[in-house]
Design an enzyme around this catalytic site. Structure first.
Site, PDB file in Angstrom:
ATOM      1  CB  ALA A 113      49.156  20.796  19.806  1.00 32.46           C
ATOM      2  CG  HIS A 114      54.368  21.764  21.856  1.00 32.94           C
ATOM      3  ND1 HIS A 114      54.231  21.462  20.526  1.00 32.94           N
ATOM      4  CD2 HIS A 114      55.438  21.047  22.292  1.00 32.94           C
ATOM      5  CE1 HIS A 114      55.174  20.600  20.174  1.00 32.94           C
ATOM      6  NE2 HIS A 114      55.925  20.334  21.223  1.00 32.94           N
ATOM      7  CE  LYS A 115      48.512  29.159  26.322  1.00 29.65           C
ATOM      8  NZ  LYS A 115      47.101  28.975  26.659  1.00 29.65           N
TER       9      LYS A 115
END
Ligand code: SF4
Lengths: 197, 280
Positions: A37-39
């Site tokens: 999700a961060h990516k």
């Protein structure tokens, strides 16, 4: 070491109050995100798209819960290892995220970014997913549903128990805590935080 | 020749992956209670209390004790007088894993490919290990192993001149570097000898022993004790917050090796050490 209650969204003043070693109990809305999700969030930001939630004063919890049983709000929901987010965390902090919750050591870049942008790194007890789930009152997937356990969820938490490891002032509780208990003849000594200028 | 249907294997695996995640086995419970009596740091005590409370909730409510319900490691000891019938054994094991993880509402954490990274949504593939042993029984051991601790594991091909001192240094450094990332108090599995791949397997198999059970060779049992003491001098403590219990136990497995080699592997396991077994 104090016990501090905070309610989201988090203000810069609240961040300054939190010291490494403090017990921090969080109430309000927080957002889940792991590396996948961060990516995507960092890619969204690079492409000029808004984040799935308002980052100003936000709290991110690094967790991928198990599916809930019928009648449960969420399954087990303990922290995942934080270093996998190290690459993305400075960007999140720069956009206003103030508290991040995980477990384990952070990079020197993350510690410097906490001081530069005004944030704190908190940990919850790893492997205590069934216990921690009891402090979560609501859970809803708000983005990247295709990521399954790694989707972004909005959680409503009450007095979610964490301990501050890295504060905005440069404090490092892993170093402080371990230094207190390391034996003089230990083969390896705790690693001191790199002093930022 | 005794016949065992592969569906029995699938059923056992489906049951064991769930049991492992819901109920901590007795050896780990005992080791944690011993840790509680040894820990001197107040924050370490608090963490241990949370860990105990957590596995109690998991058992009572039949929910996973940790959200990382792991990769399913399935170890088979197949008696050489056993004849497995009814289809492909490996397929049956993966069928069991998929069923167990779905029924138990465990987390699907496995991907199709390490670079493409698409979730297979049934937690397959399982990691399958087979040993052929005398007899007509089939023993199935299941360990559902989390990623946080596995990622902190290391293997090094040391020069023989490094000796036991060099091996010890490498093992202690690996545990220190793992620190809070691996959810201590830890179980440390060590493999010494063999070759590159056998050494890693020895370290993994060391984790399967009953927690705290000493190596049968007194010399190696003494080295396990020595390592445990060195590791607990680090001050890492429960969840790395500082304390005297960094590891619950160190298990070493050993094998002969080539004249040029001293392979050492350290497989780290967290306090949430979920293992179960059954004999068919
Ligand atoms: S290291 Fe173990 S206890 Fe910690 S989060 Fe991973 S599986 Fe759970």
């Amino acid at each position: 070491m104090a016990r501090i209650h905070v309610t989201t969204p988090i203000t810069p003043e609240q961040v300054r109050q939190i010291r490494a070693g403090d017990e921090v109990l969080i109430t309000g809305e927080i957002y889940t995100a792991r590396d996948a999700a961060h990516k995507r969030m960092v890619e969204d930001l690079a492409a000029g798209r808004p984040l799935p939630f308002d980052p100003e004063g936000a709290v991110i919890y690094y967790v991928g819960p198990t599916p809930p049983k019928p009648g449960q709000v969420i399954g087990s929901a303990g922290p995942t290892t934080s270093y996998r987010m190290d690459k993305y965390t400075p960007t999140m902090l720069r956009h206003g995220v103030r508290l991040v919750i995980g477990k384990g050591y952070r990079s020197d870049e993350v510690k410097a970014a906490l001081q530069e942008y005004g944030g704190a790194y908190l940990v919850a007890t790893g492997g205590a997913g069934a216990l921690l789930a009891r402090r979560i009152e609501e859970a809803e997937v708000i983005a990247y549903e295709d990521l399954g356990a790694e989707a972004i969820r909005r959680l409503r938490v009450r007095e979610f128990p964490t301990i501050c490891i890295n504060d905005v002032h440069g404090g490092d509780q892993y170093f402080a805590g371990q230094s207190q208990w390391v034996k003089p003849d230990a083969m390896v000594k705790p690693k001191p935080p790199v002093a930022s200028e | 020749m005794r016949e065992i249907h592969v569906d029995q294997v699938a059923d056992a695996v489906a049951r064991l992956v769930q049991e492992a995640n819901f109920k901590l086995s007795d050896d780990v419970v005992r080791a944690l209670s011993q840790a509680q009596s040894l820990e001197e740091a107040p924050v370490g005590q608090t963490v241990l209390m949370q860990i105990v409370e957590n596995y109690t909730i998991a058992e009572t409510e039949q929910v996973p004790m940790c959200q990382d319900t792991g990769v399913a490691l399935v170890f088979l000891e197949i008696g050489q007088d056993v004849h497995l019938v009814g289809g492909d054994l490996y397929e049956a094991i993966n069928r069991g894993v998929a069923r167990g993880y779905t029924e138990g509402r465990l987390r699907m954490s496995m991907l199709n490919d390490p670079i493409q990274r698409v979730n297979t949504r049934d937690n397959t593939p399982a990691m399958i290990y087979v040993d052929i042993v005398p007899g007509d029984r089939l023993k199935i051991k299941v360990d559902t192993k989390g990623g946080g601790s596995e990622n902190m594991s290391q293997l090094k091909m040391l020069p023989p001149s490094a000796g036991w001192e060099g091996a010890k240094q490498f093992i202690v450094e690996t545990v220190a570097a793992a620190g809070p990332n691996a959810c201590p108090p830890l179980l440390v599995g060590v493999g010494i000898g063999g070759n590159f791949d056998k050494c890693a397997l020895l370290a993994k198999k060391a984790l399967l022993r009953e927690v705290g059970s000493p190596h049968p060779d007194p010399e190696w049992a003494a080295r396990e004790q020595e390592l445990l003491e060195e590791i607990n001098k680090l001050g890492v403590g429960p969840m790395g917050l500082g304390g005297v219990v960094t590891a619950l136990a160190v298990h070493i497995e050993v094998m002969g090796c080539h004249i040029t080699a001293l392979p050492v592997a350290v497989n780290i396991e967290c306090h949430s050490h979920r293992h179960k077994e059954v004999t068919l």
